[in-house]
Design a protein around this motif. Structure first.
Motif, short mmCIF file in Angstrom:
data_model
loop_
_atom_site.label_atom_id
_atom_site.label_comp_id
_atom_site.label_asym_id
_atom_site.label_seq_id
_atom_site.Cartn_x
_atom_site.Cartn_y
_atom_site.Cartn_z
N LEU A 63 0.83 -1.21 0.00
CA LEU A 63 0.00 0.00 0.00
C LEU A 63 0.87 1.26 0.00
O LEU A 63 0.51 2.25 -0.63
CB LEU A 63 -0.94 0.00 1.21
CG LEU A 63 -2.09 -1.00 1.14
CD1 LEU A 63 -2.77 -1.13 2.49
CD2 LEU A 63 -3.07 -0.61 0.06
N LEU A 64 2.02 1.21 0.67
CA LEU A 64 2.93 2.36 0.66
C LEU A 64 3.50 2.59 -0.73
O LEU A 64 3.64 3.72 -1.17
CB LEU A 64 4.04 2.18 1.69
CG LEU A 64 5.03 3.34 1.81
CD1 LEU A 64 4.31 4.63 2.19
CD2 LEU A 64 6.11 3.01 2.82
N ARG A 65 3.83 1.51 -1.45
CA ARG A 65 4.32 1.66 -2.83
C ARG A 65 3.24 2.30 -3.70
O ARG A 65 3.53 3.19 -4.50
CB ARG A 65 4.73 0.31 -3.40
CG ARG A 65 6.08 -0.16 -2.96
CD ARG A 65 6.56 -1.35 -3.77
NE ARG A 65 5.64 -2.48 -3.73
CZ ARG A 65 5.66 -3.44 -2.81
NH1 ARG A 65 6.54 -3.42 -1.86
NH2 ARG A 65 4.79 -4.43 -2.86
N THR A 66 2.01 1.84 -3.55
CA THR A 66 0.91 2.43 -4.32
C THR A 66 0.75 3.90 -3.97
O THR A 66 0.61 4.75 -4.86
CB THR A 66 -0.40 1.67 -4.03
OG1 THR A 66 -0.23 0.31 -4.38
CG2 THR A 66 -1.56 2.26 -4.81
N ALA A 67 0.79 4.21 -2.69
CA ALA A 67 0.66 5.60 -2.26
C ALA A 67 1.80 6.46 -2.81
O ALA A 67 1.58 7.60 -3.22
CB ALA A 67 0.62 5.68 -0.73
N SER A 68 3.01 5.91 -2.84
CA SER A 68 4.16 6.66 -3.37
C SER A 68 3.96 6.98 -4.84
O SER A 68 4.28 8.08 -5.29
CB SER A 68 5.46 5.86 -3.19
OG SER A 68 5.77 5.73 -1.84
#
Length: 169
Positions: free
Chosen positions: A20-25
């Motif tokens: 989810l952090l990769r997507t948010a980035s």
């Protein structure tokens, strides 16, 4: 129909937090902004966690919250992102790190897209969701996903052709 508890939330964040952090980035552009958006999305999801059905995957729900937050933020801060410069910055020279520069250029151009197009491209091609899954995550029709993806890719190709011309010469 079972309900979710606090332990299941911790397990979910532990298992899917990095993805989810990769997507948010990718959606936000800056890592610090992505962390803030993900934290806010997880906080919103936690408030309603007990109401979610234990038999369904909560990731699309959290991803939808995240996409909506990023789109809302981009609408509020659109004016602040436009910075006028007296003269253009220097154009980069070609180097041996072409792949790294290409990725950086691609990420910069992705950030310049509108929030809906960026969300469609990230979910569709980075997260590898189908058109139907992307449409469900964004709350729109499959046709909208197709048109936003087509326009977003066309805009990326156009901008990348201009951006990469100096690197190829």
């Amino acid at each position: 129909m079972g309900r979710r508890d606090d332990r299941s939330f911790v397990e979910f964040v532990t298992a899917r937090g990095n993805a989810l952090l990769r997507t948010a980035s990718l959606l936000c552009g800056a890592h610090q902004d992505a962390e803030d958006m993900l934290q806010t999305a997880l906080e919103k999801a936690y408030r309603h966690w007990g109401r979610l059905d234990a038999d369904t995957d909560p990731e699309p729900y959290v991803r939808r919250i995240l996409v909506n937050l990023v789109i809302s933020r981009s609408r509020r801060w659109k004016v602040l992102r436009e910075i006028q410069m007296a003269r253009l910055p220097e154009t980069p020279a070609a180097s041996s790190d072409h792949a790294v520069e290409l990725r950086g250029t691609l990420m910069n151009e992705l950030r310049k897209l509108g929030p809906r197009q960026r969300a469609v491209l990230v979910l569709r091609f980075w997260e590898d969701l189908s058109e139907a899954e992307t449409a469900q995550a964004l709350g729109c029709s499959v046709g909208t996903v197709k048109s936003q993806a087509s326009r977003g890719l066309a805009r990326l190709r156009e901008r990348l052709d201009k951006s990469l011309a100096p690197l190829g010469s």
